[in-house]
Design a protein around this motif. Sequence first.
Motif, PDB file in Angstrom:
ATOM      1  N   ASN A 267      41.844 -36.424  42.655  1.00 43.11           N
ATOM      2  CA  ASN A 267      41.337 -35.090  42.944  1.00 43.11           C
ATOM      3  C   ASN A 267      39.862 -34.972  42.553  1.00 43.11           C
ATOM      4  O   ASN A 267      39.399 -35.600  41.611  1.00 43.11           O
ATOM      5  N   ARG A 268      39.148 -34.151  43.341  1.00 43.40           N
ATOM      6  CA  ARG A 268      37.757 -33.804  43.051  1.00 43.40           C
ATOM      7  C   ARG A 268      36.890 -35.048  42.834  1.00 43.40           C
ATOM      8  O   ARG A 268      36.106 -35.126  41.895  1.00 43.40           O
ATOM      9  N   SER A 269      37.042 -36.001  43.719  1.00 46.04           N
ATOM     10  CA  SER A 269      36.296 -37.250  43.607  1.00 46.04           C
ATOM     11  C   SER A 269      35.485 -37.497  44.872  1.00 46.04           C
ATOM     12  O   SER A 269      35.680 -36.832  45.893  1.00 46.04           O
ATOM     13  N   THR A 270      34.570 -38.456  44.798  1.00 50.12           N
ATOM     14  CA  THR A 270      33.726 -38.781  45.949  1.00 50.12           C
ATOM     15  C   THR A 270      33.874 -40.252  46.318  1.00 50.12           C
ATOM     16  O   THR A 270      33.930 -41.124  45.445  1.00 50.12           O
ATOM     17  N   VAL A 271      33.943 -40.489  47.620  1.00 49.04           N
ATOM     18  CA  VAL A 271      33.990 -41.842  48.175  1.00 49.04           C
ATOM     19  C   VAL A 271      32.847 -41.915  49.173  1.00 49.04           C
ATOM     20  O   VAL A 271      32.957 -41.428  50.301  1.00 49.04           O
ATOM     21  N   THR A 272      31.724 -42.487  48.774  1.00 47.55           N
ATOM     22  CA  THR A 272      30.522 -42.438  49.612  1.00 47.55           C
ATOM     23  C   THR A 272      29.838 -43.799  49.699  1.00 47.55           C
ATOM     24  O   THR A 272      29.779 -44.549  48.718  1.00 47.55           O
ATOM     25  N   GLY A 273      29.346 -44.109  50.898  1.00 48.89           N
ATOM     26  CA  GLY A 273      28.516 -45.295  51.084  1.00 48.89           C
ATOM     27  C   GLY A 273      29.243 -46.614  51.010  1.00 48.89           C
ATOM     28  O   GLY A 273      28.604 -47.669  50.909  1.00 48.89           O
ATOM     29  N   ASN A 274      30.564 -46.609  51.073  1.00 46.07           N
ATOM     30  CA  ASN A 274      31.338 -47.848  50.963  1.00 46.07           C
ATOM     31  C   ASN A 274      31.580 -48.479  52.334  1.00 46.07           C
ATOM     32  O   ASN A 274      31.498 -47.799  53.361  1.00 46.07           O
ATOM     33  N   THR A 275      31.897 -49.756  52.343  1.00 41.80           N
ATOM     34  CA  THR A 275      32.297 -50.432  53.577  1.00 41.80           C
ATOM     35  C   THR A 275      33.726 -50.961  53.421  1.00 41.80           C
ATOM     36  O   THR A 275      34.065 -51.554  52.401  1.00 41.80           O
ATOM     37  N   PHE A 276      34.533 -50.695  54.448  1.00 43.33           N
ATOM     38  CA  PHE A 276      35.914 -51.164  54.497  1.00 43.33           C
ATOM     39  C   PHE A 276      36.014 -52.065  55.724  1.00 43.33           C
ATOM     40  O   PHE A 276      35.978 -51.576  56.854  1.00 43.33           O
ATOM     41  N   THR A 277      36.153 -53.356  55.499  1.00 40.95           N
ATOM     42  CA  THR A 277      36.077 -54.311  56.596  1.00 40.95           C
ATOM     43  C   THR A 277      37.262 -55.269  56.567  1.00 40.95           C
ATOM     44  O   THR A 277      37.559 -55.893  55.535  1.00 40.95           O
ATOM     45  N   ASN A 278      37.952 -55.363  57.698  1.00 34.58           N
ATOM     46  CA  ASN A 278      38.969 -56.387  57.891  1.00 34.58           C
ATOM     47  C   ASN A 278      40.116 -56.281  56.888  1.00 34.58           C
ATOM     48  O   ASN A 278      40.564 -57.270  56.313  1.00 34.58           O
ATOM     49  N   ASN A 279      40.605 -55.062  56.670  1.00 33.93           N
ATOM     50  CA  ASN A 279      41.766 -54.828  55.814  1.00 33.93           C
ATOM     51  C   ASN A 279      42.960 -54.383  56.660  1.00 33.93           C
ATOM     52  O   ASN A 279      42.785 -53.822  57.743  1.00 33.93           O
ATOM     53  N   SER A 280      44.164 -54.590  56.157  1.00 36.76           N
ATOM     54  CA  SER A 280      45.329 -54.030  56.844  1.00 36.76           C
ATOM     55  C   SER A 280      45.172 -52.519  56.980  1.00 36.76           C
ATOM     56  O   SER A 280      45.351 -51.959  58.051  1.00 36.76           O
ATOM     57  N   VAL A 281      44.852 -51.861  55.860  1.00 35.71           N
ATOM     58  CA  VAL A 281      44.538 -50.436  55.836  1.00 35.71           C
ATOM     59  C   VAL A 281      43.239 -50.270  55.066  1.00 35.71           C
ATOM     60  O   VAL A 281      43.128 -50.743  53.935  1.00 35.71           O
ATOM     61  N   GLY A 282      42.254 -49.633  55.678  1.00 33.73           N
ATOM     62  CA  GLY A 282      40.989 -49.451  54.973  1.00 33.73           C
ATOM     63  C   GLY A 282      41.148 -48.524  53.785  1.00 33.73           C
ATOM     64  O   GLY A 282      40.937 -48.915  52.632  1.00 33.73           O
ATOM     65  N   LEU A 283      41.555 -47.280  54.041  1.00 35.66           N
ATOM     66  CA  LEU A 283      41.704 -46.272  52.994  1.00 35.66           C
ATOM     67  C   LEU A 283      43.043 -45.565  53.162  1.00 35.66           C
ATOM     68  O   LEU A 283      43.327 -44.999  54.218  1.00 35.66           O
ATOM     69  N   TYR A 284      43.863 -45.600  52.114  1.00 36.40           N
ATOM     70  CA  TYR A 284      45.163 -44.929  52.111  1.00 36.40           C
ATOM     71  C   TYR A 284      45.098 -43.789  51.103  1.00 36.40           C
ATOM     72  O   TYR A 284      44.712 -43.991  49.947  1.00 36.40           O
ATOM     73  N   MET A 285      45.470 -42.571  51.510  1.00 34.08           N
ATOM     74  CA  MET A 285      45.405 -41.408  50.631  1.00 34.08           C
ATOM     75  C   MET A 285      46.758 -40.724  50.570  1.00 34.08           C
ATOM     76  O   MET A 285      47.319 -40.358  51.604  1.00 34.08           O
ATOM     77  N   GLU A 286      47.263 -40.547  49.367  1.00 36.31           N
ATOM     78  CA  GLU A 286      48.552 -39.892  49.152  1.00 36.31           C
ATOM     79  C   GLU A 286      48.426 -38.876  48.016  1.00 36.31           C
ATOM     80  O   GLU A 286      47.912 -39.202  46.935  1.00 36.31           O
ATOM     81  N   ALA A 287      48.864 -37.650  48.267  1.00 31.12           N
ATOM     82  CA  ALA A 287      48.870 -36.582  47.257  1.00 31.12           C
ATOM     83  C   ALA A 287      47.497 -36.423  46.601  1.00 31.12           C
ATOM     84  O   ALA A 287      47.383 -36.195  45.398  1.00 31.12           O
ATOM     85  N   SER A 288      46.451 -36.527  47.397  1.00 28.38           N
ATOM     86  CA  SER A 288      45.079 -36.431  46.894  1.00 28.38           C
ATOM     87  C   SER A 288      44.393 -35.228  47.534  1.00 28.38           C
ATOM     88  O   SER A 288      44.541 -34.994  48.732  1.00 28.38           O
ATOM     89  N   SER A 289      43.625 -34.499  46.724  1.00 28.97           N
ATOM     90  CA  SER A 289      43.073 -33.230  47.209  1.00 28.97           C
ATOM     91  C   SER A 289      41.625 -33.041  46.772  1.00 28.97           C
ATOM     92  O   SER A 289      41.194 -33.543  45.729  1.00 28.97           O
ATOM     93  N   ARG A 290      40.906 -32.302  47.621  1.00 32.73           N
ATOM     94  CA  ARG A 290      39.538 -31.867  47.329  1.00 32.73           C
ATOM     95  C   ARG A 290      38.596 -33.039  47.057  1.00 32.73           C
ATOM     96  O   ARG A 290      37.769 -33.005  46.158  1.00 32.73           O
ATOM     97  N   ASN A 291      38.744 -34.077  47.877  1.00 35.20           N
ATOM     98  CA  ASN A 291      37.862 -35.243  47.765  1.00 35.20           C
ATOM     99  C   ASN A 291      36.875 -35.260  48.928  1.00 35.20           C
ATOM    100  O   ASN A 291      37.167 -34.773  50.020  1.00 35.20           O
ATOM    101  N   LYS A 292      35.714 -35.839  48.684  1.00 34.69           N
ATOM    102  CA  LYS A 292      34.697 -35.978  49.718  1.00 34.69           C
ATOM    103  C   LYS A 292      34.579 -37.443  50.113  1.00 34.69           C
ATOM    104  O   LYS A 292      34.274 -38.302  49.288  1.00 34.69           O
ATOM    105  N   VAL A 293      34.841 -37.720  51.386  1.00 35.75           N
ATOM    106  CA  VAL A 293      34.737 -39.073  51.933  1.00 35.75           C
ATOM    107  C   VAL A 293      33.592 -39.040  52.941  1.00 35.75           C
ATOM    108  O   VAL A 293      33.746 -38.532  54.055  1.00 35.75           O
ATOM    109  N   GLU A 294      32.465 -39.573  52.565  1.00 31.80           N
ATOM    110  CA  GLU A 294      31.248 -39.363  53.364  1.00 31.80           C
ATOM    111  C   GLU A 294      30.390 -40.627  53.412  1.00 31.80           C
ATOM    112  O   GLU A 294      30.214 -41.328  52.411  1.00 31.80           O
TER     113      GLU A 294
END
Length: 417
Positions: A267-294
């Motif tokens: 919760n209330r976290s930031t995910v910014t400027g990252n690279t997700f390359t060649n993964n089965s799943v790049g980003l998985y989110m469960e029961a997470s709220s008020r986050n900024k993915v930018e």
Amino acid sequence: MRLFKFTIILFIGVGLSLLAHQASANQVTVAKDSDIASVQAGIDQAQPGDTVLVKEGRYVEYDIRINKRITLLGEENAIIDGDNQGFVVVVNADSTVIKNIEVRNSKAGFMDDYAGIVVEGAHHVRIENVKLVDNFFAIYLAKSEGTVVKNNHITASRQRETNSGNGIHLWYTKDVEITNNYVSGHRDGLYFEFVEGAFIAGNESENNIRYGIHFMYSDNCRYERNTFRDNGGGVAVMYTSNVDIVDNHFADNWGSSAYGMLLKEINRSTVTGNTFTNNSVGLYMEASSRNKVEGNKFEQNGWAVQLMANSTNNTFSKNNFIANSFEVSTNSRMNYSNNFDKNYWSKYEGYDLNHDGTGDVPHRPVRLFSILVEKQPQSLLLLRSFLIDILDAAEKFMPALTPETLLDSKPQMEPVL
């Protein structure tokens, strides 16, 4: 005359100060062919503030105790070998420094967390330029504050989770810096539990059995410019608030339960400027709220983002989604206030008549086929079939099974810089 006397007194004072400094910071040398032939003997002889210099050679010792403030310094090819008998080095003194030495072969066990270097209840310790090889846990910090772990090379060769510990393990620590380390071959490359205010930067964690980093109950931390590559489960961040995840690289994490990064109850976290390359799943989110993915880049993943229905009020903006098999998937027809805005989607088929760089029609990133795959994984074999393309096109025109409100109303025509 007064000036002459003053000069003499000043000279004597400086000399005494230098002698006092030398007396308080001596060097104890450990060498195989000397009177001090063991590391523990050198530590026992040293006074607080001294340097214990370990000469070249292999010193077979374990349960070495540092209970006074010293610097343990190794020459090239100085090796402390625990011979699989116990802990190798245990630090209980504040402001201890361990530098330029190799530590290998701690005992492996299930009742005790044996490690190459253990720091327990000691603060402001520094572990730098240490090579750690085939330890159960490599570096283990417990109830430590202000410790620095920097420029260490950590490897292990065990093949199973059950007989392997973590590379860098933090438990109940505060304001720790973990920078520019290489970790490979452990259960989890880095493991954090009940950590406050840690700074993790410039590390490379790859080919670990489970996670590149496993992060739980650790608020107000920041990790940036790290690389997590080809780990069994990718990266897991759980049960945490106020985390900054910035400019990291998540790559080549493949498997039925592998993710570039898994966020669970974040919760209330930031995910910014990252690279997700060649993964089965790049980003998985469960029961997470008020986050900024930018400002992230999702490229050539199986699923770029898997967003579970119990994740709410998250914002995805100015990200680049490029050549992913599935851009976004979810397990519900409802979208609970998650907002997608001004992202670039390589699969966008709309148009921009006024040439303002923004698509004139919304983009729906959830494919009908992704829902079918969620229910029947075997149907993934039909991924490239013409029938699936027809179903997806019909669903975009008249959404019936996909979330009607999960869309990007301002898709960008070119990748976002």
